[in-house]
Enzyme design. Structure first.
Site, mmCIF file in Angstrom:
data_model
loop_
_atom_site.group_PDB
_atom_site.id
_atom_site.type_symbol
_atom_site.label_atom_id
_atom_site.label_comp_id
_atom_site.label_asym_id
_atom_site.label_seq_id
_atom_site.Cartn_x
_atom_site.Cartn_y
_atom_site.Cartn_z
ATOM 1 N N VAL A 98 -50.622 43.735 -32.576
ATOM 2 C CA VAL A 98 -51.801 43.857 -33.452
ATOM 3 C C VAL A 98 -51.611 44.995 -34.467
ATOM 4 C CG1 VAL A 98 -53.388 42.919 -31.728
ATOM 5 C CG2 VAL A 98 -52.894 45.359 -31.716
ATOM 6 N N ASP A 99 -50.364 45.486 -34.544
ATOM 7 C CA ASP A 99 -50.139 46.639 -35.421
ATOM 8 C C ASP A 99 -49.921 46.253 -36.875
ATOM 9 O OD1 ASP A 99 -46.932 46.944 -33.728
ATOM 10 O OD2 ASP A 99 -47.487 45.616 -35.366
ATOM 11 N N HIS A 114 -52.867 37.633 -31.535
ATOM 12 C CA HIS A 114 -53.916 38.484 -30.981
ATOM 13 C C HIS A 114 -54.688 39.252 -32.048
ATOM 14 C CE1 HIS A 114 -51.396 38.509 -27.049
ATOM 15 N NE2 HIS A 114 -52.044 37.398 -27.252
ATOM 16 N N CYS A 125 -72.745 40.385 -38.674
ATOM 17 C CA CYS A 125 -72.649 39.507 -39.859
ATOM 18 C C CYS A 125 -71.214 39.090 -40.169
ATOM 19 C CB CYS A 125 -73.253 40.235 -41.068
ATOM 20 S SG CYS A 125 -72.210 41.574 -41.692
ATOM 21 N N CYS A 141 -71.733 48.579 -39.731
ATOM 22 C CA CYS A 141 -71.685 47.767 -40.956
ATOM 23 C C CYS A 141 -72.862 48.164 -41.850
ATOM 24 C CB CYS A 141 -71.804 46.299 -40.530
ATOM 25 S SG CYS A 141 -71.932 45.124 -41.888
ATOM 26 N N CYS A 143 -74.966 46.281 -42.696
ATOM 27 C CA CYS A 143 -76.146 45.554 -42.157
ATOM 28 C C CYS A 143 -76.686 46.220 -40.902
ATOM 29 C CB CYS A 143 -75.769 44.088 -41.866
ATOM 30 S SG CYS A 143 -74.915 43.866 -40.284
ATOM 31 N N SER A 182 -43.113 41.328 -21.976
ATOM 32 C CA SER A 182 -42.977 41.045 -20.535
ATOM 33 C C SER A 182 -43.342 39.586 -20.260
ATOM 34 C CB SER A 182 -43.898 41.989 -19.742
ATOM 35 O OG SER A 182 -45.265 41.741 -20.110
HETATM 36 P P1 NAD Z 1 -54.809 42.857 -27.833
HETATM 37 O O1 NAD Z 1 -55.499 42.118 -28.884
HETATM 38 O O2 NAD Z 1 -53.419 43.345 -28.158
HETATM 39 O O3 NAD Z 1 -54.762 41.975 -26.512
HETATM 40 C C1 NAD Z 1 -55.898 41.246 -25.962
HETATM 41 C C2 NAD Z 1 -55.275 40.331 -24.975
HETATM 42 O O4 NAD Z 1 -56.176 39.403 -24.369
HETATM 43 C C3 NAD Z 1 -54.238 39.473 -25.673
HETATM 44 O O5 NAD Z 1 -53.015 39.668 -25.017
HETATM 45 C C4 NAD Z 1 -54.697 38.078 -25.455
HETATM 46 O O6 NAD Z 1 -53.616 37.166 -25.244
HETATM 47 C C5 NAD Z 1 -55.409 38.240 -24.169
HETATM 48 N N1 NAD Z 1 -56.201 37.038 -23.898
HETATM 49 C C6 NAD Z 1 -57.003 36.366 -24.747
HETATM 50 N N2 NAD Z 1 -57.523 35.284 -24.124
HETATM 51 C C7 NAD Z 1 -57.026 35.311 -22.864
HETATM 52 C C8 NAD Z 1 -57.170 34.474 -21.743
HETATM 53 N N3 NAD Z 1 -57.960 33.403 -21.788
HETATM 54 N N4 NAD Z 1 -56.527 34.769 -20.603
HETATM 55 C C9 NAD Z 1 -55.744 35.864 -20.559
HETATM 56 N N5 NAD Z 1 -55.545 36.708 -21.574
HETATM 57 C C10 NAD Z 1 -56.189 36.416 -22.720
HETATM 58 O O7 NAD Z 1 -55.635 44.100 -27.492
HETATM 59 P P2 NAD Z 1 -55.600 44.878 -26.168
HETATM 60 O O8 NAD Z 1 -55.245 44.064 -24.967
HETATM 61 O O9 NAD Z 1 -56.931 45.500 -26.178
HETATM 62 O O10 NAD Z 1 -54.437 45.985 -26.278
HETATM 63 C C11 NAD Z 1 -54.861 47.309 -26.151
HETATM 64 C C12 NAD Z 1 -54.489 48.035 -27.377
HETATM 65 O O11 NAD Z 1 -53.167 48.507 -27.260
HETATM 66 C C13 NAD Z 1 -54.520 47.170 -28.618
HETATM 67 O O12 NAD Z 1 -55.668 47.525 -29.335
HETATM 68 C C14 NAD Z 1 -53.307 47.521 -29.364
HETATM 69 O O13 NAD Z 1 -53.576 48.152 -30.629
HETATM 70 C C15 NAD Z 1 -52.651 48.584 -28.569
HETATM 71 N N6 NAD Z 1 -51.232 48.356 -28.622
HETATM 72 C C16 NAD Z 1 -50.685 47.676 -29.691
HETATM 73 C C17 NAD Z 1 -49.331 47.526 -29.743
HETATM 74 C C18 NAD Z 1 -48.742 46.825 -30.919
HETATM 75 O O14 NAD Z 1 -49.507 46.136 -31.634
HETATM 76 N N7 NAD Z 1 -47.436 46.981 -31.131
HETATM 77 C C19 NAD Z 1 -48.518 47.978 -28.714
HETATM 78 C C20 NAD Z 1 -49.131 48.602 -27.628
HETATM 79 C C21 NAD Z 1 -50.483 48.778 -27.597
HETATM 80 N N1 APR Z 2 -36.251 47.388 -26.492
HETATM 81 C C1 APR Z 2 -36.336 46.372 -25.592
HETATM 82 N N2 APR Z 2 -37.416 46.188 -24.757
HETATM 83 C C2 APR Z 2 -38.419 47.075 -24.862
HETATM 84 C C3 APR Z 2 -38.411 48.152 -25.779
HETATM 85 C C4 APR Z 2 -37.257 48.280 -26.616
HETATM 86 N N3 APR Z 2 -37.151 49.268 -27.521
HETATM 87 N N4 APR Z 2 -39.566 48.861 -25.617
HETATM 88 C C5 APR Z 2 -40.266 48.252 -24.646
HETATM 89 N N5 APR Z 2 -39.584 47.185 -24.198
HETATM 90 C C6 APR Z 2 -40.028 46.195 -23.207
HETATM 91 C C7 APR Z 2 -40.685 46.779 -21.993
HETATM 92 O O1 APR Z 2 -39.743 46.962 -20.960
HETATM 93 C C8 APR Z 2 -41.730 45.709 -21.627
HETATM 94 O O2 APR Z 2 -41.250 44.839 -20.606
HETATM 95 O O3 APR Z 2 -41.021 45.458 -23.879
HETATM 96 C C9 APR Z 2 -41.896 44.898 -22.906
HETATM 97 C C10 APR Z 2 -43.322 44.967 -23.432
HETATM 98 O O4 APR Z 2 -44.140 44.223 -22.530
HETATM 99 P P1 APR Z 2 -45.699 44.557 -22.476
HETATM 100 O O5 APR Z 2 -45.882 46.020 -22.450
HETATM 101 O O6 APR Z 2 -46.256 43.718 -21.368
HETATM 102 O O7 APR Z 2 -46.251 44.056 -23.880
HETATM 103 P P2 APR Z 2 -46.555 42.556 -24.302
HETATM 104 O O8 APR Z 2 -45.644 41.589 -23.619
HETATM 105 O O9 APR Z 2 -46.589 42.540 -25.790
HETATM 106 O O10 APR Z 2 -48.060 42.332 -23.751
HETATM 107 C C11 APR Z 2 -48.659 41.076 -24.031
HETATM 108 O O11 APR Z 2 -50.836 41.936 -23.357
HETATM 109 O O12 APR Z 2 -52.719 43.392 -23.241
HETATM 110 C C12 APR Z 2 -51.986 42.500 -23.998
HETATM 111 O O13 APR Z 2 -52.321 43.144 -26.229
HETATM 112 C C13 APR Z 2 -51.414 43.133 -25.221
HETATM 113 O O14 APR Z 2 -50.513 41.544 -26.759
HETATM 114 C C14 APR Z 2 -50.233 42.265 -25.586
HETATM 115 C C15 APR Z 2 -50.088 41.330 -24.398
#
Ligand code: NAD
Ligand code: APR
Length: 236
Positions: A98-99, A114, A125, A141, A143, A182
């Protein structure tokens, strides 16, 4: 094998997770040492329930996240992926992140499953704001409604247009490369399987085990994503 497959494939698609952005300084969620969800229960903070019943903690958590995506920047790996799209080496990116870093790096065909933390919208709104409002501690907002990040919270469904684009790309891919996920969250983690079932080779690049390693044609665990992309980019 990834280098050869990338050279020979006609429709490579990249799928990224939080591991794509750790080298920019953003924490991921589940890696053993730094994952956000090692410290917080996502269902208590990243959910519609938290937004409706615990709005102060919800806003404090997301203001922190917004500060992160505004303070940090895409790293060279994001720039390489954007350059590869321009050169036709890859066709698109499906991201759980989401970055907004893929778009900031120049990638055009990005399915944001996401949503994005670069935007906020009004709970009442729907009016859209830049997320810098949170940095200015503006939470309402014009509103009067509450401003929330334009991301998918646990319990919400994914945006239809991004979901459809991801589905089309996964079905068209003949090479599907996962970078830094993951693969533990549905429905996002279904796309690597859809690609595989449609005949694609599946490559998973991740420092730790993932839920779909069993299905991969190649798993690369010994290189950080940024380093690997630089090696592949430098490759003749
Ligand atoms: P998020 O939007 O990243 O994730 C929300 C999660 O809910 C998503 O993974 C989505 O797949 C999941 N979801 C939606 N419907 C679902 C369903 N029916 N069943 C199971 N899962 C469902 O926001 P987050 O989880 O609040 O992440 C926490 C914060 O960490 C984020 O705001 C994010 O900015 C931050 N973060 C971002 C990054 C990045 O964007 N590189 C990396 C690490 C952390
Ligand atoms: N190189 C390779 N692997 C990496 C690196 C790197 N530099 N940095 C981290 N990793 C691996 C970690 O070992 C980890 O297994 O990336 C993986 C990230 O997995 P998660 O932390 O589970 O993130 P993600 O798979 O994106 O999560 C899915 O869950 O809560 C939601 O919003 C969240 O969209 C996200 C979703």
């Amino acid at each position: 094998m990834l280098k050869e497959w990338l050279r020979d494939a006609s429709y490579p698609v990249v799928f990224t997770g939080a591991g794509m952005s750790t080298e920019s300084g953003l924490p991921d969620f589940r890696s053993a040492n730094q994952g956000l969800w090692q410290k917080k229960d996502p269902s208590k903070i990243a959910s519609t329930d938290a937004l409706n019943n615990n709005v102060h903690e919800f806003i404090a958590f997301y203001r922190e996240r917004v500060l992160g995506v505004k303070e940090y920047h895409p790293h060279n790996g994001h720039l390489i992926l954007a350059d590869w799209e321009k050169r036709g080496i890859i066709q698109s990116i499906i991201t759980q992140n989401v970055d907004g870093f893929h778009q900031l790096a120049g990638s055009k065909r990005v399915a944001e499953l996401h949503g994005t933390l670069q935007k906020l919208h009004c709970q009442s709104c729907g009016k859209v704001y830049d997320s810098k409002e949170y940095i200015k501690k503006e939470y309402h907002c014009s509103c009067g409604g509450i401003l929330r990040p334009s991301i998918v919270l646990f319990g919400e469904t994914l945006p239809e247009d991004a979901f459809q684009l991801a589905l089309e790309e996964a079905e068209r891919a003949d090479l599907f490369i996962v970078l830094g996920s993951s693969l533990s969250v549905t429905p996002a983690n279904q796309f690597p399987l859809i690609a595989k079932e449609s005949g694609a080779k599946l490559v998973i690049v991740n420092q730790e085990k993932t839920a779909l390693d069993y299905a991969a044609d190649e798993v690369i665990r010994d290189r950080k994503i940024g380093k690997l992309l630089e090696e592949l980019d430098g490759a003749p």
